[in-house]
Design a protein around this motif. Structure first.
Motif, PDB file in Angstrom:
ATOM      1  N   SER A  24       0.814  -1.215   0.000  1.00 15.49           N
ATOM      2  CA  SER A  24       0.000   0.000   0.000  1.00 15.49           C
ATOM      3  C   SER A  24       0.845   1.262   0.000  1.00 15.49           C
ATOM      4  O   SER A  24       0.358   2.356  -0.195  1.00 15.49           O
ATOM      5  CB  SER A  24      -0.897   0.015   1.239  1.00 15.49           C
ATOM      6  OG  SER A  24      -0.108   0.103   2.416  1.00 15.49           O
ATOM      7  N   GLY A  25       2.138   1.106   0.251  1.00 16.17           N
ATOM      8  CA  GLY A  25       3.009   2.268   0.329  1.00 16.17           C
ATOM      9  C   GLY A  25       3.195   2.762   1.743  1.00 16.17           C
ATOM     10  O   GLY A  25       3.998   3.640   1.984  1.00 16.17           O
ATOM     11  N   ARG A  26       2.453   2.197   2.709  1.00 16.62           N
ATOM     12  CA  ARG A  26       2.630   2.597   4.102  1.00 16.62           C
ATOM     13  C   ARG A  26       3.965   2.067   4.599  1.00 16.62           C
ATOM     14  O   ARG A  26       4.431   1.006   4.207  1.00 16.62           O
ATOM     15  CB  ARG A  26       1.492   2.058   4.969  1.00 16.62           C
ATOM     16  CG  ARG A  26       0.137   2.652   4.598  1.00 16.62           C
ATOM     17  CD  ARG A  26      -0.987   2.059   5.417  1.00 16.62           C
ATOM     18  NE  ARG A  26      -0.808   2.367   6.837  1.00 16.62           N
ATOM     19  CZ  ARG A  26      -0.789   1.425   7.788  1.00 16.62           C
ATOM     20  NH1 ARG A  26      -0.903   0.160   7.482  1.00 16.62           N
ATOM     21  NH2 ARG A  26      -0.646   1.782   9.041  1.00 16.62           N
ATOM     22  N   LEU A  27       4.575   2.829   5.487  1.00 18.19           N
ATOM     23  CA  LEU A  27       5.914   2.486   5.946  1.00 18.19           C
ATOM     24  C   LEU A  27       5.988   2.397   7.468  1.00 18.19           C
ATOM     25  O   LEU A  27       6.606   3.231   8.116  1.00 18.19           O
ATOM     26  CB  LEU A  27       6.927   3.517   5.432  1.00 18.19           C
ATOM     27  CG  LEU A  27       7.107   3.572   3.920  1.00 18.19           C
ATOM     28  CD1 LEU A  27       7.903   4.802   3.535  1.00 18.19           C
ATOM     29  CD2 LEU A  27       7.785   2.328   3.418  1.00 18.19           C
ATOM     30  N   PRO A  28       5.347   1.391   8.060  1.00 16.93           N
ATOM     31  CA  PRO A  28       5.495   1.236   9.506  1.00 16.93           C
ATOM     32  C   PRO A  28       6.928   0.880   9.850  1.00 16.93           C
ATOM     33  O   PRO A  28       7.632   0.256   9.071  1.00 16.93           O
ATOM     34  CB  PRO A  28       4.531   0.098   9.846  1.00 16.93           C
ATOM     35  CG  PRO A  28       4.399  -0.678   8.575  1.00 16.93           C
ATOM     36  CD  PRO A  28       4.532   0.328   7.468  1.00 16.93           C
ATOM     37  N   SER A  29       7.385   1.289  11.022  1.00 21.90           N
ATOM     38  CA  SER A  29       8.765   1.054  11.432  1.00 21.90           C
ATOM     39  C   SER A  29       8.781   0.548  12.859  1.00 21.90           C
ATOM     40  O   SER A  29       7.840   0.751  13.627  1.00 21.90           O
ATOM     41  CB  SER A  29       9.574   2.349  11.335  1.00 21.90           C
ATOM     42  OG  SER A  29      10.838   2.203  11.927  1.00 21.90           O
ATOM     43  N   ASP A  30       9.869  -0.119  13.229  1.00 19.01           N
ATOM     44  CA  ASP A  30       9.962  -0.618  14.593  1.00 19.01           C
ATOM     45  C   ASP A  30      10.642   0.375  15.524  1.00 19.01           C
ATOM     46  O   ASP A  30      11.067   0.024  16.610  1.00 19.01           O
ATOM     47  CB  ASP A  30      10.699  -1.963  14.621  1.00 19.01           C
ATOM     48  CG  ASP A  30      12.191  -1.832  14.295  1.00 19.01           C
ATOM     49  OD1 ASP A  30      12.597  -0.741  13.856  1.00 19.01           O
ATOM     50  OD2 ASP A  30      12.936  -2.808  14.496  1.00 19.01           O
ATOM     51  N   GLY A  31      10.729   1.643  15.115  1.00 17.95           N
ATOM     52  CA  GLY A  31      11.381   2.655  15.923  1.00 17.95           C
ATOM     53  C   GLY A  31      12.787   2.915  15.438  1.00 17.95           C
ATOM     54  O   GLY A  31      13.358   2.149  14.664  1.00 17.95           O
ATOM     55  N   VAL A  32      13.361   4.015  15.891  1.00 24.94           N
ATOM     56  CA  VAL A  32      14.677   4.441  15.428  1.00 24.94           C
ATOM     57  C   VAL A  32      15.643   4.444  16.599  1.00 24.94           C
ATOM     58  O   VAL A  32      15.351   4.981  17.657  1.00 24.94           O
ATOM     59  CB  VAL A  32      14.609   5.845  14.799  1.00 24.94           C
ATOM     60  CG1 VAL A  32      15.996   6.326  14.388  1.00 24.94           C
ATOM     61  CG2 VAL A  32      13.667   5.854  13.595  1.00 24.94           C
ATOM     62  N   SER A  33      16.806   3.837  16.400  1.00 25.20           N
ATOM     63  CA  SER A  33      17.859   3.874  17.409  1.00 25.20           C
ATOM     64  C   SER A  33      19.019   4.711  16.896  1.00 25.20           C
ATOM     65  O   SER A  33      19.167   4.910  15.690  1.00 25.20           O
ATOM     66  CB  SER A  33      18.336   2.456  17.746  1.00 25.20           C
ATOM     67  OG  SER A  33      18.889   1.832  16.596  1.00 25.20           O
ATOM     68  N   SER A  34      19.834   5.201  17.804  1.00 25.76           N
ATOM     69  CA  SER A  34      20.961   6.064  17.433  1.00 25.76           C
ATOM     70  C   SER A  34      22.207   5.600  18.158  1.00 25.76           C
ATOM     71  O   SER A  34      22.175   5.343  19.368  1.00 25.76           O
ATOM     72  CB  SER A  34      20.639   7.521  17.800  1.00 25.76           C
ATOM     73  OG  SER A  34      21.712   8.363  17.460  1.00 25.76           O
TER      74      SER A  34
END
Length: 304
Positions: A24-34
Motif C-alpha cells: 500500500s506504500g505505508r511504511l510502519p517502522s519498529d522505531g529508530v535507534s541512534s
C-alpha cells in the motif's frame, strides 16, 4: 511485504531502523535507534552496521553524507575518513549475507519527500538541502535521477555569484577543492562567514536570521547578499530542469521567512516568473533519510 534494514550514517551518529515496505506504500517502522559513528575505525563501523541488521531483513539501505557511487559501492565522506578507498558495499554484503544499497543522504531525503512528503503530488521535484552546507536531489515521476557520474542535484558545487547586489565575494575554498562554490556561501556556515566578512560581527546563523527578521541593518545587508547568491543559483536550477516544486530541508529551511524570500528572489530571476514553482519546507519527520533509503533499497531489490 519487504523488510528493509535502514541506516542514516552521519559524522557523529548513525540512525537505524527496520522498515516494512507494504504494498500500500505505508511504511510502519519498529522505531529508530541512534549510535555513535566510529569515524576513524573502519572495522568498528562495519561491526556497528552488521550488528544492527536483523535476520529477517531482506536487504539493507544505507543513506550517508558524502559522494556516493551506488554502482561501485564506494563512498567519499570528509567527515568519515575511515571510508576512504574502502569497498564499503562489498564488505557489508559479505558480512551480512544480504544485498546492500547505498544512497547519498540528500538523494534519500529527496526520494522520501517526492514519494511521501511535500512533493508527493508532483511529477518533477527538486530537493534543496540548506543545512551546514547545501545539497540537492532530482526526482522525476518517482524515480531518482542520478546521472552518469552520480552527481545529479549537486547544485552546491558550481561557481557562486552575486550579480544583483554587485558585491564581490570572498574567494573561499570549498571542501571539494574548488574555489568559490555555492556550498561555501549557501549553508549555515556560509551565512555566518558572509556576516563576519561584511559586518565584522561573529554570530550563529539563527542569530543572524533573528536579527534580519527584527530589521537589523547589518543582518539585512548580509541576507541581501545571501539571497542574491542562493536565490540566483536556484533560479538557474529552475531554468535548467523545470521542476514543478522545490522542497527544502536542513536547519535553515526551518525559517519560513527565509524560504519565502528565496522563492521571491528565484521567481524574479527565472525565464517564466508567472509559472515559477513553489519553494516549500519538507513535511516528513526528521528521519526522512531512513525512509528514502528504504524506498531506494526496495526499488533496487525489485529489479533483481
Amino acid at each position: 511485504m519487504a523488510v528493509i534494514s535502514v541506516f542514516d550514517i552521519g559524522g557523529s551518529k548513525i540512525a537505524s531502523s527496520t522498515v516494512f515496505m507494504a504494498a500500500s506504500g505505508r511504511l510502519p517502522s519498529d522505531g529508530v535507534s541512534s549510535i555513535p559513528t566510529p569515524v576513524e575505525d573502519y572495522a568498528a563501523l562495519l561491526r556497528t552496521i552488521v550488528g544492527n541488521v536483523p535476520s529477517e531483513a531482506e536487504a539493507a539501505g544505507v543513506s550517508i553524507a558524502g559522494l556516493v557511487n551506488p554502482k561501485a559501492g564506494v563512498v567519499r565522506a570528509a567527515n568519515i575518513p575511515c571510508l576512504a578507498g574502502r569497498p564499503f558495499r562489498e564488505d557489508l554484503e559479505r558480512e551480512t549475507g544480504k544485498p546492500v544499497f547505498l544512497i547519498n543522504d540528500a538523494n534519500a531525503f529527496g526520494l522520501a519527500e517526492a514519494s511521501l512528503g511535500a512533493g508527493a503530488d508532483h511529477s518533477s521535484v527538486f530537493a534543496v538541502i540548506l543545512g551546514t552546507g547545501v545539497g540537492g536531489a532530482v526526482v522525476v515521476d518517482g524515480h531518482l535521477l542520478q546521472g552518469a557520474g552520480m552527481l545529479a542535484g549537486e547544485w552546491g558545487h558550481g561557481p557562486a555569484s552575486a550579480m544583483r547586489t554587485g558585491r564581490p565575494l570572498p574567494r573561499w575554498r570549498c571542501g571539494c577543492g574548488q574555489t568559490g562554490c555555492i556550498d561555501v556561501y549557501g549553508g549555515a556556515r556560509g551565512l555566518e562567514r558572509l556576516h563576519l566578512e561584511f559586518t565584522g560581527r561573529r554570530s550563529c546563523s539563527f542569530e543572524i536570521l533573528r536579527d534580519w527578521e527584527a530589521g537589523d541593518a547589518g543582518a539585512l545587508e548580509t541576507l541581501d547578499i545571501y539571497l542574491d547568491i542562493v536565490g540566483g543559483a536556484l533560479a538557474g536550477i529552475v531554468n535548467l530542469i523545470d521542476p514543478s516544486i522545490l522542497v527544502a530541508g536542513g536547519g535553515l529551511a526551518g525559517n519560513d521567512k527565509l524560504l519565502r524570500a528565496l522563492e521571491q528572489e528565484m521567481r524574479a530571476r527565472i525565464l517564466t516568473p508567472d509559472q515559477a514553482p513553489s519553494l516549500v519546507a519538507a513535511s516528513l519527520p526528521g528521519n526522512s533519510a531512513l525512509l528514502g533509503a528504504a524506498l531506494f533499497a526496495s526499488g533496487e531489490l525489485s529489479k533483481r
